[in-house]
Design a protein around this motif. Structure first.
Motif, PDB file in Angstrom:
ATOM      1  N   TYR A 193       0.823  -1.211   0.000  1.00 44.10           N
ATOM      2  CA  TYR A 193       0.000   0.000   0.000  1.00 44.10           C
ATOM      3  C   TYR A 193       0.856   1.261   0.000  1.00 44.10           C
ATOM      4  CZ  TYR A 193      -3.030  -3.743   1.503  1.00 44.10           C
ATOM      5  OH  TYR A 193      -3.689  -4.941   1.578  1.00 44.10           O
TER       6      TYR A 193
ATOM      7  N   THR B  25     -10.283   5.986  -0.285  1.00 43.94           N
ATOM      8  CA  THR B  25      -9.505   6.844   0.594  1.00 43.94           C
ATOM      9  C   THR B  25     -10.363   7.864   1.336  1.00 43.94           C
ATOM     10  OG1 THR B  25      -9.084   8.404  -1.222  1.00 43.94           O
ATOM     11  CG2 THR B  25      -7.483   6.633  -0.897  1.00 43.94           C
TER      12      THR B  25
ATOM     13  N   SER C  12      -0.870   9.813   2.004  1.00 45.96           N
ATOM     14  CA  SER C  12      -1.294  10.290   3.325  1.00 45.96           C
ATOM     15  C   SER C  12      -0.214  11.116   4.010  1.00 45.96           C
ATOM     16  CB  SER C  12      -1.656   9.103   4.221  1.00 45.96           C
ATOM     17  OG  SER C  12      -0.493   8.404   4.644  1.00 45.96           O
TER      18      SER C  12
ATOM     19  N   ASP D 125      -8.502   8.243   5.092  1.00 45.69           N
ATOM     20  CA  ASP D 125      -8.342   6.892   4.560  1.00 45.69           C
ATOM     21  C   ASP D 125      -8.318   5.911   5.730  1.00 45.69           C
ATOM     22  OD1 ASP D 125      -7.566   4.515   3.378  1.00 45.69           O
ATOM     23  OD2 ASP D 125      -6.198   5.477   1.968  1.00 45.69           O
TER      24      ASP D 125
ATOM     25  N   ARG E 151      -0.791   4.621  -1.236  1.00 43.85           N
ATOM     26  CA  ARG E 151      -1.742   5.257  -0.331  1.00 43.85           C
ATOM     27  C   ARG E 151      -1.042   5.810   0.910  1.00 43.85           C
ATOM     28  NH1 ARG E 151      -6.970   1.267  -0.332  1.00 43.85           N
ATOM     29  NH2 ARG E 151      -7.705   2.731   1.258  1.00 43.85           N
TER      30      ARG E 151
END
Length: 654
Positions: free
Chosen positions: A38, A512, A45, A212, A41
């Motif tokens: 991941y 998200t 973030s 998220d 993502r």
């Protein structure tokens, strides 16, 4: 070596080994999630360091829960040679077993995230209650994961056992030092569990720093995530509520105002939302009702909703009835869809009422209402009806007959979750054809579109080259639906029956955003009898289907459901929908969305182009309405006020 050092070494050696193995494994898994699976993502973030440091914190908390009691007991046992050797063996076995559980849950995490976009939670525990279905699914869809677990768990646990065995020592601790160390170790163990000197212990809200939810969950570990979910569920039960404060009387008043029901139609102060509903279509003989609940059919799979071209039969049928362009599921699991469609109940942070103890009888369902009006009521399912507690809830709340997998003779195809949708619909068609003049209601629940996506060979032209995919399963489910309606439209029951085809939820709700609203968008269609073709474009919810069905059937009734009768609601008036996404809830009214997170201030967004956009102007009245609806479920469950009045006499239709 001093007595203090000797006591510490003897008493704590095994615990230190367990902690080291566990920290190393959990940290390695988190690093894999963060840097491999991941990474995009996590990078988006901007919380990499936060995830890793807080992850270590929650790993220590998890170890503290597992090791505190053994540590404190070891201090008292280690000075006594008669029992120390046996205690070390017992402790070693305990730690090996505990580490095996931790590894198993962690290795299950990637597959769980792929399905639910978060670490394992209470759903993980609930699935383990049904080993037959789950094991069959794992063998078919996650065989590689099982093989990996079968290799990794013995290797790591074997290494821990070898290390623990080598750490066995004679009972050379000093009892005085053990007693002196007890308060110190008690404090340190308690601190490891609380992870703070503050008033309240650390909990997952500490890491809820992004929109998220999956990224937030990476800072936990999966064992902690499951433990927290189980604790929270058992503590809150059906009264879970942590979104904000509102006077209960005002909350009920706001909900009633939003129901679009004249004040004089409310009939019972003990059941605040009990009201008379006058059908929009008056009939000499009300229609039968068949609700076809389609497993995991999200809008992205439905051509008529702008999705993939996988549902030609449903798309064709959409032109023949009342079709909903903008309808949203209340949750992400089948029991939440059942809850909404069959009872009209609002979603909560607790489990669905299908599973809660106090709703197993005397809880309102459309089956109970129709049974009291002389209808035969049934549930037809290709799997085992005990799954998700369905049979218990149904039989206690108005369903008279259940047909399940064991009742199918020589089915065409049987998969992990039961017989195929074609077998299911053949059974339903046979039962409806034999009903004669007796009015009937039936809930027909499909299952073919479910991991591991099994369906009969040579029944469809596959959309994907690989057979066992969600796209192919959707196409097969649509094929079975089309075959059923070809038969139904030529049957002796067609002219007297209203059909509702609706999804229980989407196949994979992820994203998200705090609540991925787009993934709650599902199809729904009323057709049959004399239903006029029409498209309903206003926002609507699964909970609106119950009163709308009663109105189309021609049923004048009295019930507590708060959904809107969409046949009599002006389309220019904004509709509303409620969506439960794990512990987060969204309330959407038109294109305005209020989102609640536990123990946090509500946030307001606009829903535009299938995405949430921060709204500059804050609507306090909208927030209050949203809060009232969020509180309605817990209040009415707690008070037992979501029911029909006792000893009520209904007019029966023959």
């Amino acid at each position: 070596m001093s007595n203090l050092t000797q006591t510490l070494r003897v008493s704590l050696a095994q615990h230190a080994l367990f902690a080291s193995f566990t920290l190393l494994f959990l940290s390695s898994m988190r690093a894999a999630y963060v840097f491999i699976f991941y990474a995009d993502r996590v990078q988006a973030s901007g919380d990499l360091l936060f995830i890793l440091t807080q992850g270590l914190r929650f790993d220590i908390i998890t170890i503290g829960f597992g090791a505190t009691l053994p540590i404190l007991l070891s201090l008292f046992v280690s000075p006594f040679s008669l029992i120390w050797r046996g205690w070390q063996r017992l402790q070693a076995a305990y730690y090996v077993a505990l580490l095996a559980i931790i590894i198993f849950i962690e290795l299950s995490t990637p597959s769980f995230i792929a399905q639910f976009d978060t670490r394992p939670n209470i759903l993980f525990v609930e699935y383990l209650k049904y080993p037959k279905e789950v094991f069959a699914m794992l063998i078919k869809a996650y065989l590689g994961d099982l093989v990996l677990a079968a290799i990794v768990i013995p290797l790591i646990c074997g290494a821990l056992f070898w290390a623990l065995k080598r750490s066995f020592t004679p009972a050379t601790s000093n009892l005085k030092w053990s007693l002196a160390l007890f308060p110190v170790m008690s404090f340190l163990c308690l601190l490891s569990i609380r992870s703070t000197f503050g008033h309240r212990p650390v909990n997952p809200s500490v890491v809820a720093v992004t929109s998220d939810l999956m990224i937030n969950s990476l800072a936990l570990n999966s064992t902690y995530s499951v433990m927290w979910a189980a604790y929270n569920n058992n503590t809150n039960g059906g009264n879970a509520f942590s979104y904000g404060d509102i006077d209960e009387a005002r909350a009920i008043m706001l909900v009633k105002e939003n129901m679009d029901v004249p004040a004089e139609h409310f009939t019972n102060t003990e059941i605040p939302t009990l009201h008379q509903q006058i059908a929009g279509t008056q009939r000499d003989k009300p229609l039968n009702l068949v609700i076809i609940l389609e497993e995991s059919l999200g809008a992205e799979f439905v051509g008529s909703l702008g999705g993939l071209p996988l549902t030609p039969n449903l798309d064709r049928l959409a032109q023949q009835g009342l079709w909903f362009d903008n309808l949203y599921a209340t949750g992400t699991r089948s029991v939440r869809g059942i809850e909404a469609v069959i009872t009209g109940f609002t979603p909560t942070t607790s489990r669905s009422v299908v599973k809660l103890e106090r709703s197993q009888s005397g809880f309102f369902t459309i089956a109970e209402l129709l049974k009291n009006q002389g209808y035969d009521t049934s549930f037809i399912y290709g799997g085992e009806a005990h799954f998700d507690n369905m049979s218990s809830f149904f039989m206690g709340n108005g369903f008279q007959n259940i047909t399940q997998q064991k009742d199918f003779v020589d089915p065409k195809f049987t998969g992990s979750w039961g017989v195929s949708d074609e077998d299911l619909f053949n059974m339903a068609h046979d039962q409806f054809s034999r009903a004669g003049d007796k009015p009937f209601f039936s809930l027909v629940f499909s299952s073919s579109n479910h991991t591991p996506f099994e369906y009969p060979e040579n029944t469809i032209e596959q959309y994907d080259t690989e057979k066992a995919t969600v796209n192919n399963a959707v196409k097969y489910a649509d094929h079975a639906l089309g075959v059923f309606f070809e038969k139904a439209q030529k049957s002796n029951y067609w002219d007297n029956t209203l059909f509702l085809v609706i999804a229980d939820h989407n196949s994979r709700v992820a994203g998200t955003e705090l609540v991925p609203v787009k993934r709650f968008h599902i199809p729904a269609l009323f057709l049959g009898a004399d239903i006029t073709p029409q498209r309903y474009t206003t926002v609507a919810s699964q909970i609106d289907m119950l009163p709308t069905a009663l109105s189309l059937m021609g049923i004048n009734s009295e019930h507590p459901a708060i959904g809107h009768d969409l046949t009599q609601r002006p389309t220019k008036k904004p509709g509303r929908a409620m969506m439960q996404y794990h512990e987060t809830q969204a309330y959407m009214e038109g294109d305005n969305v209020i989102i609640f997170e536990p123990n946090k201030e509500a946030q307001q967004f606009a829903y535009r182009n299938e995405a949430l956009v921060e709204r500059g102007q804050y609507d306090a009245a909208l927030k209050e309405r949203a809060l009232a609806h969020a509180k309605f479920g817990p209040i009415s469950y707690r008070d037992g006020s979501y029911r029909l009045p006792k000893q009520k006499t209904y007019r029966k239709h023959n």
